[in-house]
Motif scaffolding. Sequence first.
Motif, PDB file in Angstrom:
ATOM      1  N   ALA A   3       1.084  -0.934   0.142  1.00  0.00           N
ATOM      2  CA  ALA A   3       0.074  -0.427   0.188  1.00  0.00           C
ATOM      3  C   ALA A   3       0.840   1.637  -0.882  1.00  0.00           C
ATOM      4  N   LYS A   4       0.589   2.485  -0.484  1.00  0.00           N
ATOM      5  CA  LYS A   4       1.407   3.501  -0.641  1.00  0.00           C
ATOM      6  C   LYS A   4       0.813   5.094  -0.091  1.00  0.00           C
ATOM      7  N   ASP A   5       1.454   5.421  -0.083  1.00  0.00           N
ATOM      8  CA  ASP A   5       0.326   7.102   0.878  1.00  0.00           C
ATOM      9  C   ASP A   5       0.227   8.194  -0.204  1.00  0.00           C
ATOM     10  N   THR A   6       0.140   9.429  -0.267  1.00  0.00           N
ATOM     11  CA  THR A   6       0.335   9.810  -1.422  1.00  0.00           C
ATOM     12  C   THR A   6       0.526  11.026  -0.061  1.00  0.00           C
ATOM     13  N   ILE A   7       1.912  12.465  -0.194  1.00  0.00           N
ATOM     14  CA  ILE A   7       1.778  12.868   0.885  1.00  0.00           C
ATOM     15  C   ILE A   7       2.544  14.203  -0.486  1.00  0.00           C
ATOM     16  N   SER A  27       8.646   9.448  -7.985  1.00  0.00           N
ATOM     17  CA  SER A  27       8.447   8.630  -6.771  1.00  0.00           C
ATOM     18  C   SER A  27       9.364   7.409  -6.449  1.00  0.00           C
ATOM     19  N   ASN A  31      11.202   7.122  -2.775  1.00  0.00           N
ATOM     20  CA  ASN A  31      10.779   5.726  -2.271  1.00  0.00           C
ATOM     21  C   ASN A  31      12.566   5.013  -2.237  1.00  0.00           C
TER      22      ASN A  31
END
Length: 84
Positions: A3-7, A27, A31
């Motif tokens: 799962a990835k979060d957008t920040i 990204s 990462n």
Amino acid sequence: MAAKDTISVTLDHELVEYAKSQAGSLSAYVNEALAAKVREDRRRRAILQAHRDRAHTGADHALVDRRMAHVAQQLAALTGEATQ
């Protein structure tokens, strides 16, 4: 797939330009850089813990106890308390 979060982050312009030139995805580059930092932090913590464990295992606990008792006696003498 994880799962990835957008920040939202603020980065120095030069770093962004360099990262864009090195990878197809900014990204992905960020990462991977963050993942490398996490691995390094964990490696350093593991080394520190191994040193602590080795020091604790090799310590002369009876000697430490005698020295702590001696310090306690000295402190008691300074504060006027009776030693037992």
